[in-house]
Design an enzyme around this catalytic site. Sequence first.
Site, PDB file in Angstrom:
ATOM      1  N   CYS A  81      -2.405  -0.439   7.547  1.00 39.82           N
ATOM      2  CA  CYS A  81      -1.598   0.784   7.457  1.00 39.82           C
ATOM      3  C   CYS A  81      -1.731   1.627   8.726  1.00 39.82           C
ATOM      4  O   CYS A  81      -0.775   2.275   9.146  1.00 39.82           O
ATOM      5  CB  CYS A  81      -1.985   1.569   6.211  1.00 39.82           C
ATOM      6  SG  CYS A  81      -1.585   0.690   4.682  1.00 39.82           S
ATOM      7  N   HIS A  88       0.841  -1.196   0.000  1.00 40.77           N
ATOM      8  CA  HIS A  88       0.000   0.000   0.000  1.00 40.77           C
ATOM      9  C   HIS A  88       0.879   1.251   0.000  1.00 40.77           C
ATOM     10  O   HIS A  88       2.024   1.220   0.458  1.00 40.77           O
ATOM     11  CB  HIS A  88      -0.899   0.021   1.237  1.00 40.77           C
ATOM     12  CG  HIS A  88      -1.949  -1.038   1.229  1.00 40.77           C
ATOM     13  ND1 HIS A  88      -3.016  -1.006   2.085  1.00 40.77           N
ATOM     14  CD2 HIS A  88      -2.112  -2.163   0.482  1.00 40.77           C
ATOM     15  CE1 HIS A  88      -3.794  -2.054   1.875  1.00 40.77           C
ATOM     16  NE2 HIS A  88      -3.254  -2.777   0.904  1.00 40.77           N
ATOM     17  N   CYS A 103      -6.154   1.813   5.764  1.00 36.63           N
ATOM     18  CA  CYS A 103      -6.790   0.579   6.224  1.00 36.63           C
ATOM     19  C   CYS A 103      -6.241   0.223   7.610  1.00 36.63           C
ATOM     20  O   CYS A 103      -5.340   0.889   8.133  1.00 36.63           O
ATOM     21  CB  CYS A 103      -6.534  -0.553   5.230  1.00 36.63           C
ATOM     22  SG  CYS A 103      -4.812  -1.109   5.198  1.00 36.63           S
ATOM     23  N   GLU A 129       0.830   3.846   1.865  1.00 41.04           N
ATOM     24  CA  GLU A 129       1.276   4.230   3.200  1.00 41.04           C
ATOM     25  C   GLU A 129       2.459   3.391   3.667  1.00 41.04           C
ATOM     26  O   GLU A 129       3.413   3.910   4.250  1.00 41.04           O
ATOM     27  CB  GLU A 129       0.148   4.087   4.225  1.00 41.04           C
ATOM     28  CG  GLU A 129      -1.104   4.865   3.905  1.00 41.04           C
ATOM     29  CD  GLU A 129      -2.142   4.037   3.159  1.00 41.04           C
ATOM     30  OE1 GLU A 129      -1.792   3.382   2.152  1.00 41.04           O
ATOM     31  OE2 GLU A 129      -3.309   4.057   3.570  1.00 41.04           O
TER      32      GLU A 129
END
Length: 159
Positions: free
Chosen positions: A100, A67, A97, A69
């Site tokens: 993260c 991801h 999410c 992040e």
Amino acid sequence: MEIWHENHQSVKEQYKTHERFMREALKEANIAFSKEEIPIGAIVVCHGKIVARSHNLTEILNDATAHAEMQAITAAANHIGSKYLNECILYVTVEPCIMCGAASAWSQLGTLIYGTSDEKKGFSTIPKKILHPKTKIIGGILAEECKELMQLFFKKKRE
């Protein structure tokens, strides 16, 4: 948002700063979009300077954890030479999410600023606080632009 920060910027000046950095995260999201990745972008700012930037790479890397992040947190930690990002701000176009959010907690992120909420998979969907207790959270910066990019991506996928 606080009226005065340590750097004594007014609320209006702070918002302009947040918008400017969120536009940089949106640039990363657009790169992801062009690569047919879910268009989420992230940057990390430390002492007013961008120290890391990334976008989703889950398809390219064939890695569910790639991801924006996660990529940005790792790059920032490498850049500043510390696993703790307590003096840093993470700007991300979509609410992180749970994974993260937990990564930002482990890195002791100073501030999290996101664009649009994620009602289905965002960290705020769980009742227990997952972020570090000292992390400041600001949501809704350029929310419509961030949301529209996500909607365009998924509309294009359905065509």
